[in-house]
Design a protein around this motif. Structure first.
Motif, mmCIF file in Angstrom:
data_model
loop_
_atom_site.group_PDB
_atom_site.id
_atom_site.type_symbol
_atom_site.label_atom_id
_atom_site.label_comp_id
_atom_site.label_asym_id
_atom_site.label_seq_id
_atom_site.Cartn_x
_atom_site.Cartn_y
_atom_site.Cartn_z
ATOM 1 N N GLY A 2 12.464 9.593 1.161
ATOM 2 C CA GLY A 2 12.025 9.756 -0.225
ATOM 3 C C GLY A 2 10.677 10.432 -0.317
ATOM 4 O O GLY A 2 10.449 11.283 -1.189
ATOM 5 N N ILE A 3 9.777 10.066 0.577
ATOM 6 C CA ILE A 3 8.455 10.709 0.621
ATOM 7 C C ILE A 3 8.615 12.193 0.967
ATOM 8 O O ILE A 3 8.009 13.062 0.344
ATOM 9 C CB ILE A 3 7.532 10.004 1.655
ATOM 10 C CG1 ILE A 3 7.227 8.563 1.230
ATOM 11 C CG2 ILE A 3 6.257 10.807 1.891
ATOM 12 C CD1 ILE A 3 6.411 8.425 -0.028
ATOM 13 N N LYS A 59 0.269 10.026 -3.358
ATOM 14 C CA LYS A 59 -0.586 10.150 -2.169
ATOM 15 C C LYS A 59 0.350 10.062 -0.956
ATOM 16 O O LYS A 59 0.364 9.080 -0.220
ATOM 17 C CB LYS A 59 -1.648 9.060 -2.165
ATOM 18 C CG LYS A 59 -2.628 9.211 -3.315
ATOM 19 C CD LYS A 59 -3.782 8.260 -3.184
ATOM 20 C CE LYS A 59 -4.760 8.551 -4.286
ATOM 21 N NZ LYS A 59 -6.068 8.882 -3.801
ATOM 22 N N PHE A 60 1.143 11.128 -0.829
ATOM 23 C CA PHE A 60 2.259 11.110 0.111
ATOM 24 C C PHE A 60 1.841 11.036 1.571
ATOM 25 O O PHE A 60 2.521 10.405 2.376
ATOM 26 C CB PHE A 60 3.166 12.320 -0.130
ATOM 27 C CG PHE A 60 3.767 12.335 -1.508
ATOM 28 C CD1 PHE A 60 4.490 11.250 -1.985
ATOM 29 C CD2 PHE A 60 3.604 13.426 -2.336
ATOM 30 C CE1 PHE A 60 5.046 11.254 -3.258
ATOM 31 C CE2 PHE A 60 4.159 13.446 -3.611
ATOM 32 C CZ PHE A 60 4.875 12.352 -4.072
ATOM 33 N N LYS A 61 0.746 11.665 1.934
ATOM 34 C CA LYS A 61 0.297 11.621 3.341
ATOM 35 C C LYS A 61 -0.063 10.185 3.734
ATOM 36 O O LYS A 61 0.270 9.731 4.829
ATOM 37 C CB LYS A 61 -0.894 12.561 3.571
ATOM 38 C CG LYS A 61 -0.514 14.015 3.540
ATOM 39 C CD LYS A 61 0.360 14.368 4.717
ATOM 40 C CE LYS A 61 0.711 15.837 4.716
ATOM 41 N NZ LYS A 61 1.778 16.137 5.663
ATOM 42 N N LEU A 94 0.825 -1.214 0.000
ATOM 43 C CA LEU A 94 0.000 0.000 0.000
ATOM 44 C C LEU A 94 0.862 1.267 0.000
ATOM 45 O O LEU A 94 0.572 2.215 -0.732
ATOM 46 C CB LEU A 94 -0.926 0.014 1.222
ATOM 47 C CG LEU A 94 -2.271 -0.648 1.039
ATOM 48 C CD1 LEU A 94 -3.011 -0.715 2.365
ATOM 49 C CD2 LEU A 94 -3.118 0.070 0.003
ATOM 50 N N ALA A 95 1.904 1.271 0.810
ATOM 51 C CA ALA A 95 2.779 2.448 0.866
ATOM 52 C C ALA A 95 3.393 2.726 -0.504
ATOM 53 O O ALA A 95 3.447 3.881 -0.948
ATOM 54 C CB ALA A 95 3.877 2.249 1.910
ATOM 55 N N GLU A 110 3.175 8.199 3.895
ATOM 56 C CA GLU A 110 3.913 8.577 5.097
ATOM 57 C C GLU A 110 3.336 7.886 6.329
ATOM 58 O O GLU A 110 4.084 7.337 7.156
ATOM 59 C CB GLU A 110 3.874 10.090 5.279
ATOM 60 C CG GLU A 110 4.551 10.560 6.550
ATOM 61 C CD GLU A 110 4.413 12.063 6.780
ATOM 62 O OE1 GLU A 110 4.946 12.534 7.799
ATOM 63 O OE2 GLU A 110 3.771 12.763 5.968
ATOM 64 N N SER A 111 2.032 7.902 6.459
ATOM 65 C CA SER A 111 1.377 7.282 7.606
ATOM 66 C C SER A 111 1.728 5.794 7.704
ATOM 67 O O SER A 111 2.048 5.289 8.788
ATOM 68 C CB SER A 111 -0.138 7.476 7.480
ATOM 69 O OG SER A 111 -0.809 6.742 8.458
ATOM 70 N N ILE A 112 1.690 5.127 6.588
ATOM 71 C CA ILE A 112 1.998 3.685 6.583
ATOM 72 C C ILE A 112 3.474 3.459 6.880
ATOM 73 O O ILE A 112 3.835 2.568 7.659
ATOM 74 C CB ILE A 112 1.599 3.056 5.238
ATOM 75 C CG1 ILE A 112 0.075 3.061 5.098
ATOM 76 C CG2 ILE A 112 2.147 1.638 5.120
ATOM 77 C CD1 ILE A 112 -0.424 2.676 3.719
ATOM 78 N N LEU A 113 4.355 4.267 6.271
ATOM 79 C CA LEU A 113 5.792 4.091 6.509
ATOM 80 C C LEU A 113 6.156 4.351 7.975
ATOM 81 O O LEU A 113 7.023 3.667 8.528
ATOM 82 C CB LEU A 113 6.598 4.990 5.570
ATOM 83 C CG LEU A 113 6.566 4.580 4.102
ATOM 84 C CD1 LEU A 113 7.253 5.635 3.234
ATOM 85 C CD2 LEU A 113 7.189 3.212 3.897
#
Length: 184
Positions: free
Chosen positions: A123-124, A88-90, A79-80, A93-96
């Motif tokens: 990277g994000i 869909k960086f937010k 998913l990330a 980011e949340s998943i990472l």
């Protein structure tokens, strides 16, 4: 004899219905959803890929093993990556951040996997223009890999290349050139 024929017919009908139900209405598994998600991802169908990866993730969450389960980790990574590619960086980011927390809890704060997670998160941040935050994460990642292996390890070189690109993006070209020349 009539009752015997009726009973045999009922057993045959019920058996056929059970076979058809089992054959055509199989319950979806994590593996099935993941395969469908990867196939859709390969075809560039973002919505279908996301839908299947989310369904796979739901099956992982319902597992009694939950956060220690490799399938959960894999689903979150899928998913990330999907979110990163589609800017869909937010969400990425949340998943990472969640994956980093899982790694820190399971492996400790200086495990090489932490460095890879920090690199992915950097990277994000780079993609969002959050360059200072990306720099902090890349420096941490490099330190972990240098400590885990040595300064001449190929992973250190790889992370330093990422860092050099970031430094160029930040306008710090001479620092970036010093990093690049360090690794012929």
């Amino acid at each position: 004899m009539n009752r015997l024929k009726i009973s045999a017919s009922l057993v045959a009908i019920i058996g056929t219905l059970l076979f058809l139900n089992n054959h055509f209405l199989q319950t979806e598994t994590w593996e099935n959803y993941n395969k469908k998600g990867m196939a859709a991802f390969g075809k560039g169908n973002f919505k279908e890929a996301e839908s299947n990866f989310l369904k796979a993730l739901e099956l992982c969450k319902s597992s009694p093993l939950n956060s220690g389960e490799p399938r959960l980790y894999f689903s979150l990574n899928q998913l990330a990556e999907l979110y990163r590619i589609h800017s869909k960086f937010k969400k990425a980011e949340s998943i990472l951040l969640r994956l980093l927390e899982m790694d820190k809890n399971q492996l400790g704060p200086t495990h090489p996997n932490i460095a890879f997670g920090l690199n992915n998160l950097a990277g994000i941040y780079r993609s969002q223009g959050r360059l200072k935050e990306a720099e902090v994460l890349l420096k941490q990642a490099i330190e972990i890999i240098e400590t885990s292996f040595n300064k001449d390890h190929p992973l250190v070189e790889n992370l330093n290349e990422h860092y050099a690109h970031l430094l160029h993006q930040m306008g710090r070209h001479s620092e970036a050139e010093n990093l690049t020349y360090r690794f012929p």
